[in-house]
Design a protein around this motif. Structure first.
Motif, PDB file in Angstrom:
ATOM      1  N   ALA A  76      14.639  85.102  23.754  1.00 47.33           N
ATOM      2  CA  ALA A  76      15.153  84.524  25.002  1.00 47.33           C
ATOM      3  C   ALA A  76      14.455  85.126  26.213  1.00 47.33           C
ATOM      4  CB  ALA A  76      16.662  84.748  25.095  1.00 47.33           C
ATOM      5  N   GLY A  77      14.205  86.436  26.188  1.00 44.89           N
ATOM      6  CA  GLY A  77      13.513  87.075  27.302  1.00 44.89           C
ATOM      7  C   GLY A  77      12.089  86.579  27.467  1.00 44.89           C
ATOM      8  N   LEU A  78      11.383  86.387  26.352  1.00 45.48           N
ATOM      9  CA  LEU A  78      10.010  85.897  26.420  1.00 45.48           C
ATOM     10  C   LEU A  78       9.953  84.494  27.013  1.00 45.48           C
ATOM     11  CD1 LEU A  78       7.073  86.552  25.710  1.00 45.48           C
ATOM     12  CD2 LEU A  78       7.462  85.541  23.459  1.00 45.48           C
ATOM     13  N   LEU A  79      10.854  83.615  26.575  1.00 42.01           N
ATOM     14  CA  LEU A  79      10.900  82.258  27.121  1.00 42.01           C
ATOM     15  C   LEU A  79      11.242  82.277  28.616  1.00 42.01           C
ATOM     16  CD1 LEU A  79      12.740  80.360  24.233  1.00 42.01           C
ATOM     17  CD2 LEU A  79      10.288  80.334  24.762  1.00 42.01           C
ATOM     18  N   ALA A  80      12.154  83.175  29.006  1.00 45.38           N
ATOM     19  CA  ALA A  80      12.528  83.275  30.415  1.00 45.38           C
ATOM     20  C   ALA A  80      11.353  83.761  31.256  1.00 45.38           C
ATOM     21  CB  ALA A  80      13.723  84.210  30.577  1.00 45.38           C
ATOM     22  N   PHE A  81      10.592  84.737  30.765  1.00 45.43           N
ATOM     23  CA  PHE A  81       9.436  85.244  31.509  1.00 45.43           C
ATOM     24  C   PHE A  81       8.369  84.165  31.663  1.00 45.43           C
ATOM     25  CE2 PHE A  81      10.765  89.669  30.145  1.00 45.43           C
ATOM     26  CZ  PHE A  81      11.170  90.025  31.419  1.00 45.43           C
ATOM     27  N   TRP A  82       8.110  83.411  30.603  1.00 38.98           N
ATOM     28  CA  TRP A  82       7.122  82.340  30.696  1.00 38.98           C
ATOM     29  C   TRP A  82       7.555  81.266  31.689  1.00 38.98           C
ATOM     30  CZ3 TRP A  82       6.129  81.670  24.709  1.00 38.98           C
ATOM     31  CH2 TRP A  82       5.293  82.700  24.287  1.00 38.98           C
ATOM     32  N   GLY A  83       8.815  80.878  31.630  1.00 38.60           N
ATOM     33  CA  GLY A  83       9.310  79.884  32.570  1.00 38.60           C
ATOM     34  C   GLY A  83       9.250  80.368  34.012  1.00 38.60           C
ATOM     35  N   HIS A  84       9.619  81.632  34.241  1.00 33.79           N
ATOM     36  CA  HIS A  84       9.573  82.182  35.589  1.00 33.79           C
ATOM     37  C   HIS A  84       8.140  82.270  36.099  1.00 33.79           C
ATOM     38  CE1 HIS A  84      10.348  84.694  39.058  1.00 33.79           C
ATOM     39  NE2 HIS A  84       9.477  85.577  38.595  1.00 33.79           N
ATOM     40  N   ASP A  85       7.208  82.634  35.234  1.00 37.20           N
ATOM     41  CA  ASP A  85       5.816  82.734  35.656  1.00 37.20           C
ATOM     42  C   ASP A  85       5.272  81.368  36.072  1.00 37.20           C
ATOM     43  OD1 ASP A  85       3.398  84.541  35.826  1.00 37.20           O
ATOM     44  OD2 ASP A  85       2.605  82.986  34.473  1.00 37.20           O
ATOM     45  N   LEU A  86       5.630  80.335  35.335  1.00 34.68           N
ATOM     46  CA  LEU A  86       5.205  78.985  35.690  1.00 34.68           C
ATOM     47  C   LEU A  86       5.804  78.560  37.029  1.00 34.68           C
ATOM     48  CD1 LEU A  86       3.776  76.336  34.932  1.00 34.68           C
ATOM     49  CD2 LEU A  86       5.844  75.677  33.698  1.00 34.68           C
ATOM     50  N   LEU A  87       7.076  78.837  37.230  1.00 36.64           N
ATOM     51  CA  LEU A  87       7.727  78.482  38.493  1.00 36.64           C
ATOM     52  C   LEU A  87       7.146  79.277  39.654  1.00 36.64           C
ATOM     53  CD1 LEU A  87       9.933  76.955  40.019  1.00 36.64           C
ATOM     54  CD2 LEU A  87      11.541  78.759  39.361  1.00 36.64           C
ATOM     55  N   ARG A  88       6.903  80.554  39.432  1.00 31.90           N
ATOM     56  CA  ARG A  88       6.334  81.396  40.495  1.00 31.90           C
ATOM     57  C   ARG A  88       4.962  80.894  40.921  1.00 31.90           C
ATOM     58  NH1 ARG A  88       2.843  85.452  40.541  1.00 31.90           N
ATOM     59  NH2 ARG A  88       2.710  85.388  38.264  1.00 31.90           N
ATOM     60  N   HIS A  89       4.162  80.448  39.961  1.00 31.41           N
ATOM     61  CA  HIS A  89       2.831  79.929  40.282  1.00 31.41           C
ATOM     62  C   HIS A  89       2.926  78.676  41.145  1.00 31.41           C
ATOM     63  CE1 HIS A  89      -1.395  78.897  39.825  1.00 31.41           C
ATOM     64  NE2 HIS A  89      -1.027  77.687  39.405  1.00 31.41           N
TER      65      HIS A  89
END
Length: 344
Positions: A76-89
């Motif tokens: 769950a943490g890995l998926l959350a980090f990937w999603g946040h990185d995409l949104l941040r970009h």
């Protein structure tokens, strides 16, 4: 500057200076291993503290208790980090996804309800307490959603108030104003901007002090961490009971443990037969059949009868010394016909 990331990094430095990561991890593993062992042997009505478990025993048992929680949390943490990185970009490039208009209020409302339910369940019994790890996970997930929603709001607000230097440079490549907007050399009063007027200067919120960001992340970390520890503790207890139930279900397939003793142990458990050996002249004068060994820990043997049941079963804790010995044989299920009790 990203205040959230800075506060989180500073918090990690402070925590690392107070408690060594290795010591903290070892303490948590010991804690979960203890509860795993406690509830496993509590199923047999044995208090695990009398068995003399060492640190290595608890650490080994903690792996069984934490395998599923750690796998789920890491995924769950890995998926959350990937999603946040995409949104941040996307936010960094000036693109604001329309879904954020609804996502932020939704995250805020859902996080508030989950956090409230988790906190309420710590002080009184609610419907969340009747499901495995639901109350602590409600607390951890709720606080995480609230923190993330607030982080998104601050990020969008910071992007909206940041000066658009890039656009200014494109409109005036040489860095000079054109004649129509250039100030007059003789009009000093009009050319001087009034920095105190909201009409001539963009009002920007003052940066939060470092201690505020540090305190905020510390509170979030404590609430989320306590919720996860609470959930893992409940899961460790459930795993301990489940492992005990599986052991009982497979008792017929475990090797038989024949117990020899110098003196009579007066064991009267169902299905256990006492046989006197050698007319009292043998080194081990008594033999007990119908037992299975759960484990040997420290100076204790823990055995149960093959006919053990939750209703009336008993467990035997036998001191490990020279007055007793164990002899292992095939399980009763592998023997043809009814189980035999040979003489000494």
């Amino acid at each position: 500057m990203n205040e959230g990331a800075g506060g989180l990094g500073r918090l990690g430095t402070v925590v690392g200076a107070i408690a060594a990561p290795t010591s903290l991890v070892t303490a948590l593993l010991y804690y979960f291993g203890y509860y795993h062992a406690y509830w496993f042997f509590a199923y047999f009505r044995v208090n695990s503290t009398v068995l003399g478990f060492g640190t290595a025993d608890y650490l080994m048992r903690s792996l069984d208790a934490l395998w599923v929680p750690m796998t789920v949390t890491a995924t769950a943490g890995l998926l959350a980090f990937w999603g946040h990185d995409l949104l941040r970009h996307r936010l960094a490039t000036g693109m604001r996804p329309p879904v954020l208009r609804y996502a932020i209020p939704t995250l805020t409302g859902l996080g508030f309800l989950l956090a409230l339910g988790g906190l309420w369940s710590t002080f009184t019994t609610t419907f969340l307490n009747h499901r495995l790890a639901l109350a602590p996970l409600s607390l951890s997930v709720g606080v995480t959603l609230l923190a993330y929603a607030l982080h998104l709001r601050r990020t969008i607000a910071a992007n909206a108030t940041a000066p658009d230097d890039h656009a200014d440079n494109q409109s005036n490549p040489d860095g000079h104003n054109d004649d129509s907007t250039a100030p007059s050399d003789t009009d000093d009063t009009d050319s001087t901007p009034n920095s105190g007027s909201p009409d001539t200067a963009t009002a920007r919120p003052a940066a939060r002090p470092e201690w505020a960001a540090l305190a905020e992340w510390a509170v979030v970390f404590v609430l989320v961490g306590l919720g996860l520890v609470w959930a893992a503790n409940d899961y460790a207890a459930s795993v301990g009971v489940t492992r005990a139930q599986r052991f009982v279900a497979g008792l017929a397939n475990y090797p038989s443990a024949v117990l020899y003793s110098e003196r009579s142990l007066s064991i009267s458990a169902p299905g256990v037969r006492e046989t006197r050996c050698g007319g009292g002249k043998a080194a081990y004068g008594y033999r007990y059949d119908g037992l299975a060994l759960i484990l040997q820990s420290g100076n204790q043997y823990v055995l149960v009868p093959y006919r053990w049941t939750r209703a009336d079963g008993v467990a035997l804790v036998i001191p490990r010394n020279d007055s007793v010995r164990l002899e292992f044989g095939p399980p009763p299920s592998s023997l043809p016909g009814p189980a035999q009790h040979p003489a000494c």
